[in-house]
Design a protein around this motif. Sequence first.
Motif, PDB file in Angstrom:
ATOM      1  N   THR A   1     -12.020   4.609 -25.644  1.00  0.00           N
ATOM      2  CA  THR A   1     -12.286   4.319 -26.810  1.00  0.00           C
ATOM      3  C   THR A   1     -11.443   3.905 -27.638  1.00  0.00           C
ATOM      4  OG1 THR A   1     -11.595   6.632 -27.483  1.00  0.00           O
ATOM      5  CG2 THR A   1     -13.891   6.607 -26.444  1.00  0.00           C
ATOM      6  N   GLU A   2     -11.607   3.491 -29.228  1.00  0.00           N
ATOM      7  CA  GLU A   2     -10.794   3.012 -29.813  1.00  0.00           C
ATOM      8  C   GLU A   2      -9.544   4.167 -30.317  1.00  0.00           C
ATOM      9  OE1 GLU A   2     -10.635   1.374 -34.517  1.00  0.00           O
ATOM     10  OE2 GLU A   2     -12.221   1.145 -33.260  1.00  0.00           O
ATOM     11  N   ALA A   3     -10.156   5.111 -30.249  1.00  0.00           N
ATOM     12  CA  ALA A   3      -9.057   6.508 -30.361  1.00  0.00           C
ATOM     13  C   ALA A   3      -8.036   6.561 -29.366  1.00  0.00           C
ATOM     14  CB  ALA A   3      -9.870   7.809 -30.800  1.00  0.00           C
ATOM     15  N   GLN A   4      -8.528   6.334 -28.196  1.00  0.00           N
ATOM     16  CA  GLN A   4      -7.639   6.463 -27.072  1.00  0.00           C
ATOM     17  C   GLN A   4      -6.690   5.130 -26.951  1.00  0.00           C
ATOM     18  OE1 GLN A   4     -10.988   6.672 -23.985  1.00  0.00           O
ATOM     19  NE2 GLN A   4      -9.715   8.541 -23.339  1.00  0.00           N
TER      20      GLN A   4
ATOM     21  N   ASP B   1      -1.124   3.342 -28.331  1.00  0.00           N
ATOM     22  CA  ASP B   1      -0.255   2.599 -29.262  1.00  0.00           C
ATOM     23  C   ASP B   1       0.960   3.479 -29.799  1.00  0.00           C
ATOM     24  OD1 ASP B   1       0.597   0.219 -30.615  1.00  0.00           O
ATOM     25  OD2 ASP B   1      -0.058   1.082 -32.289  1.00  0.00           O
ATOM     26  N   LYS B   2       0.285   4.865 -30.239  1.00  0.00           N
ATOM     27  CA  LYS B   2       1.341   5.656 -30.614  1.00  0.00           C
ATOM     28  C   LYS B   2       2.623   6.139 -29.574  1.00  0.00           C
ATOM     29  CE  LYS B   2      -1.500   8.155 -33.977  1.00  0.00           C
ATOM     30  NZ  LYS B   2      -2.205   9.576 -34.374  1.00  0.00           N
ATOM     31  N   ILE B   3       2.099   6.339 -28.348  1.00  0.00           N
ATOM     32  CA  ILE B   3       2.734   6.921 -27.317  1.00  0.00           C
ATOM     33  C   ILE B   3       3.896   5.757 -26.896  1.00  0.00           C
ATOM     34  CG2 ILE B   3       3.048   7.602 -24.756  1.00  0.00           C
ATOM     35  CD1 ILE B   3      -0.047   8.703 -25.402  1.00  0.00           C
ATOM     36  N   MET B   4       3.173   4.315 -27.023  1.00  0.00           N
ATOM     37  CA  MET B   4       4.124   3.300 -26.638  1.00  0.00           C
ATOM     38  C   MET B   4       5.345   2.983 -27.774  1.00  0.00           C
ATOM     39  SD  MET B   4       3.193   2.600 -23.591  1.00  0.00           S
ATOM     40  CE  MET B   4       3.947   1.147 -23.484  1.00  0.00           C
ATOM     41  N   GLN B   5       4.928   3.466 -29.074  1.00  0.00           N
ATOM     42  CA  GLN B   5       5.929   3.158 -29.995  1.00  0.00           C
ATOM     43  C   GLN B   5       6.773   4.432 -30.337  1.00  0.00           C
ATOM     44  OE1 GLN B   5       4.197   1.768 -33.855  1.00  0.00           O
ATOM     45  NE2 GLN B   5       2.562   0.589 -32.716  1.00  0.00           N
ATOM     46  N   TYR B   6       6.494   5.525 -29.307  1.00  0.00           N
ATOM     47  CA  TYR B   6       7.498   6.464 -29.636  1.00  0.00           C
ATOM     48  C   TYR B   6       8.959   6.431 -29.320  1.00  0.00           C
ATOM     49  CZ  TYR B   6       8.991  11.262 -29.236  1.00  0.00           C
ATOM     50  OH  TYR B   6       9.502  12.555 -29.623  1.00  0.00           O
ATOM     51  N   LYS B   7       9.956   6.424 -30.263  1.00  0.00           N
ATOM     52  CA  LYS B   7      11.086   6.285 -29.845  1.00  0.00           C
ATOM     53  C   LYS B   7      12.287   7.042 -29.418  1.00  0.00           C
ATOM     54  CE  LYS B   7      10.687   2.012 -32.429  1.00  0.00           C
ATOM     55  NZ  LYS B   7      10.158   1.257 -31.490  1.00  0.00           N
TER      56      LYS B   7
ATOM     57  N   VAL C   1     -10.506  11.474 -27.072  1.00  0.00           N
ATOM     58  CA  VAL C   1     -10.020  12.255 -28.352  1.00  0.00           C
ATOM     59  C   VAL C   1     -11.126  11.696 -29.361  1.00  0.00           C
ATOM     60  CG1 VAL C   1      -7.685  12.392 -27.658  1.00  0.00           C
ATOM     61  CG2 VAL C   1      -8.386  10.243 -28.692  1.00  0.00           C
ATOM     62  N   ASP C   2     -11.046  12.519 -30.496  1.00  0.00           N
ATOM     63  CA  ASP C   2     -12.130  12.505 -31.430  1.00  0.00           C
ATOM     64  C   ASP C   2     -11.141  11.469 -32.434  1.00  0.00           C
ATOM     65  OD1 ASP C   2     -12.982  12.742 -34.329  1.00  0.00           O
ATOM     66  OD2 ASP C   2     -14.155  14.324 -33.493  1.00  0.00           O
ATOM     67  N   SER C   3     -11.972  10.462 -33.085  1.00  0.00           N
ATOM     68  CA  SER C   3     -11.306   9.591 -33.830  1.00  0.00           C
ATOM     69  C   SER C   3     -10.691  10.046 -35.081  1.00  0.00           C
ATOM     70  CB  SER C   3     -12.233   8.227 -34.180  1.00  0.00           C
ATOM     71  OG  SER C   3     -13.439   8.712 -34.875  1.00  0.00           O
ATOM     72  N   ALA C   4     -11.057  11.155 -35.531  1.00  0.00           N
ATOM     73  CA  ALA C   4     -10.442  11.763 -36.742  1.00  0.00           C
ATOM     74  C   ALA C   4      -9.198  12.651 -36.154  1.00  0.00           C
ATOM     75  CB  ALA C   4     -11.630  12.756 -37.407  1.00  0.00           C
ATOM     76  N   CYS C   5      -8.721  12.730 -35.148  1.00  0.00           N
ATOM     77  CA  CYS C   5      -7.691  13.720 -34.414  1.00  0.00           C
ATOM     78  C   CYS C   5      -6.588  13.086 -34.960  1.00  0.00           C
ATOM     79  CB  CYS C   5      -8.044  13.894 -32.988  1.00  0.00           C
ATOM     80  SG  CYS C   5      -6.555  14.822 -32.277  1.00  0.00           S
ATOM     81  N   LYS C   6      -5.745  13.722 -35.659  1.00  0.00           N
ATOM     82  CA  LYS C   6      -4.560  13.468 -35.829  1.00  0.00           C
ATOM     83  C   LYS C   6      -3.201  13.946 -34.961  1.00  0.00           C
ATOM     84  CE  LYS C   6      -5.651  11.727 -39.949  1.00  0.00           C
ATOM     85  NZ  LYS C   6      -6.365  10.543 -40.079  1.00  0.00           N
ATOM     86  N   ASP C   7      -3.799  14.826 -34.235  1.00  0.00           N
ATOM     87  CA  ASP C   7      -2.556  15.062 -33.206  1.00  0.00           C
ATOM     88  C   ASP C   7      -2.425  14.174 -31.998  1.00  0.00           C
ATOM     89  OD1 ASP C   7      -2.501  17.562 -33.916  1.00  0.00           O
ATOM     90  OD2 ASP C   7      -4.018  18.512 -32.944  1.00  0.00           O
ATOM     91  N   VAL C   8      -1.375  14.187 -31.411  1.00  0.00           N
ATOM     92  CA  VAL C   8      -1.052  13.157 -30.335  1.00  0.00           C
ATOM     93  C   VAL C   8      -0.889  14.064 -29.005  1.00  0.00           C
ATOM     94  CG1 VAL C   8       0.834  11.675 -29.421  1.00  0.00           C
ATOM     95  CG2 VAL C   8       0.643  11.883 -31.790  1.00  0.00           C
ATOM     96  N   GLU C   9      -1.863  13.870 -28.161  1.00  0.00           N
ATOM     97  CA  GLU C   9      -2.350  14.530 -27.026  1.00  0.00           C
ATOM     98  C   GLU C   9      -2.040  13.782 -25.720  1.00  0.00           C
ATOM     99  OE1 GLU C   9      -5.260  17.974 -25.303  1.00  0.00           O
ATOM    100  OE2 GLU C   9      -4.857  17.664 -27.214  1.00  0.00           O
ATOM    101  N   PHE C  10      -1.289  14.062 -24.720  1.00  0.00           N
ATOM    102  CA  PHE C  10      -1.505  13.230 -23.680  1.00  0.00           C
ATOM    103  C   PHE C  10      -0.762  14.049 -22.296  1.00  0.00           C
ATOM    104  CE2 PHE C  10       2.299  12.058 -25.845  1.00  0.00           C
ATOM    105  CZ  PHE C  10       3.305  12.332 -24.976  1.00  0.00           C
ATOM    106  N   ASP C  11      -0.970  13.687 -21.049  1.00  0.00           N
ATOM    107  CA  ASP C  11      -0.599  14.395 -19.970  1.00  0.00           C
ATOM    108  C   ASP C  11       0.365  13.298 -19.195  1.00  0.00           C
ATOM    109  OD1 ASP C  11      -1.966  16.786 -20.433  1.00  0.00           O
ATOM    110  OD2 ASP C  11      -3.691  16.038 -19.355  1.00  0.00           O
TER     111      ASP C  11
END
Length: 126
Positions: free
Chosen positions: A11-14, A19-25, A87-97
Amino acid sequence: VCFEADERGPTEAQIKMLDKIMQYKQDIWLPIAEYLFPIYTKDICGSFSFYDDIDNDYAHQVTPTVNSPNELIKLLKPPITLSISDVDSACKDVEFDIRVACAWDMEQGISFQFLNWQINPDQSFS
């Protein structure tokens, strides 16, 4: 990278989550090692036997004594799988395994669930 998705693909949310994960510094390995270190030193190191074809125990090579989380990182090995649930598109949390191979369990490895960049202890180390 694995996405929990149907035949339409991620999905677009995924994709945004990836993208958030890849940009994590920050270093993602240190929190894993810090979480795993007390478990490793108490429950894993010295608790298993590994034998070769002529019955020599080589556990000290597979689960050596480590003195710090940084030393433990060296025992975690590829392959590494990053999984992003639906993930829900409105979800603001960052969640992954993250699942990594480890010297003492190369077949299944161990997994860690991250929620907002913190390891979720209720869903980690399987």
